[in-house]
Write an enzyme that holds these catalytic residues in place. Sequence first.
Site, PDB file in Angstrom:
ATOM      1  N   ALA A 174      41.113  56.228  63.504  1.00  0.00           N
ATOM      2  CA  ALA A 174      42.356  55.889  64.194  1.00  0.00           C
ATOM      3  C   ALA A 174      43.477  56.840  63.801  1.00  0.00           C
ATOM      4  O   ALA A 174      44.254  57.295  64.649  1.00  0.00           O
ATOM      5  CB  ALA A 174      42.753  54.444  63.891  1.00  0.00           C
ATOM      6  N   SER A 205      42.028  51.482  66.120  1.00  0.00           N
ATOM      7  CA  SER A 205      41.252  50.293  65.767  1.00  0.00           C
ATOM      8  C   SER A 205      41.089  50.154  64.259  1.00  0.00           C
ATOM      9  O   SER A 205      40.718  51.114  63.574  1.00  0.00           O
ATOM     10  CB  SER A 205      39.873  50.395  66.440  1.00  0.00           C
ATOM     11  OG  SER A 205      39.002  49.373  66.036  1.00  0.00           O
ATOM     12  N   HIS A 229      38.405  54.444  65.004  1.00  0.00           N
ATOM     13  CA  HIS A 229      38.327  53.242  64.165  1.00  0.00           C
ATOM     14  C   HIS A 229      38.556  53.609  62.710  1.00  0.00           C
ATOM     15  O   HIS A 229      37.963  54.554  62.180  1.00  0.00           O
ATOM     16  CB  HIS A 229      36.957  52.564  64.306  1.00  0.00           C
ATOM     17  CG  HIS A 229      36.842  51.309  63.490  1.00  0.00           C
ATOM     18  ND1 HIS A 229      37.514  50.149  63.818  1.00  0.00           N
ATOM     19  CD2 HIS A 229      36.165  51.043  62.346  1.00  0.00           C
ATOM     20  CE1 HIS A 229      37.246  49.220  62.924  1.00  0.00           C
ATOM     21  NE2 HIS A 229      36.425  49.736  62.015  1.00  0.00           N
ATOM     22  N   SER A 230      39.440  52.852  62.038  1.00  0.00           N
ATOM     23  CA  SER A 230      39.739  53.026  60.618  1.00  0.00           C
ATOM     24  C   SER A 230      40.230  54.460  60.375  1.00  0.00           C
ATOM     25  O   SER A 230      41.261  54.845  60.918  1.00  0.00           O
ATOM     26  CB  SER A 230      38.498  52.682  59.786  1.00  0.00           C
ATOM     27  OG  SER A 230      38.828  52.449  58.439  1.00  0.00           O
ATOM     28  N   MET A 231      39.525  55.262  59.592  1.00  0.00           N
ATOM     29  CA  MET A 231      39.923  56.651  59.418  1.00  0.00           C
ATOM     30  C   MET A 231      40.084  57.338  60.764  1.00  0.00           C
ATOM     31  O   MET A 231      41.015  58.130  60.985  1.00  0.00           O
ATOM     32  CB  MET A 231      38.876  57.402  58.585  1.00  0.00           C
ATOM     33  CG  MET A 231      39.125  58.907  58.478  1.00  0.00           C
ATOM     34  SD  MET A 231      37.771  59.837  57.685  1.00  0.00           S
ATOM     35  CE  MET A 231      36.538  59.834  58.995  1.00  0.00           C
TER      36      MET A 231
END
Length: 250
Positions: free
Chosen positions: A95, A118, A91-93
């Site tokens: 990803a 994500s 998720h975010s970083m």
Amino acid sequence: MPPDSSRWFDVHQSGTRSVSLFSIPHAGGSGYPYTAWRRRLPESVTVFGVRLPGRGPRITESPYRRMEPLASALCDAMTEKLDGPFVMFGHSMGALIAFEVCSRLQQRGFSASHLIVSGAHPPHRPRGEKQLHLLPRNEFLQAIKNYRGIAAEIFEEEELVSMFVPILRADFELVETYPVRSHPPVACPITAFGGEQDHAVNADWLQEWSRYTSSSFRRQMFPGGHFFISTHEKEVLSAVNDMTEGIPAK
């Protein structure tokens, strides 16, 4: 293989493993939020919450500030655990890290069954108008507050703020120095998750993750802002479950 590779993972297994799910956290995050996932996923799925240096049990270690050494070290640790099908989630970083690690593992002969990215722009898109990790302290803190992923009361505890600011700066530096360019595609399917009210991630740009796979691609949106994986965890895990169910055991 490094003898301490196990410290990279918070492992949650309740049955016989057939699929491994490696979950990489957002900036400032740890592997612990994925503990709850164990209760909502099939017993056949073993969850490996990735512990990054600088937090949790690795609080005394310096966090990485560049993608290259982090991805290389995580690949080394993961290869010891890869004895069957595996899915990668970030998720975010997380990803971007998941994509980079997935690509590197493929070069080593380990191909993921699925990659779930994500709440993140694809590598060729800029991560923001400003280099947040270079902002003065107060501006940096305000930028972090705007993501609404940290409880407001934490910002009132100076000791806590002093602890997590260096970690967050390092994480944002890692993301903001990751080359903004296209990278070769991976062979596994990619699914891109997004929040319908996530103002930090352009929903149309999520679709552009499709160029990073030579297999199938899907974009799936959820209610909520940047941290929809927490506010709508049940729906997110239902989608993850659907992806792991069809993966044949080794």
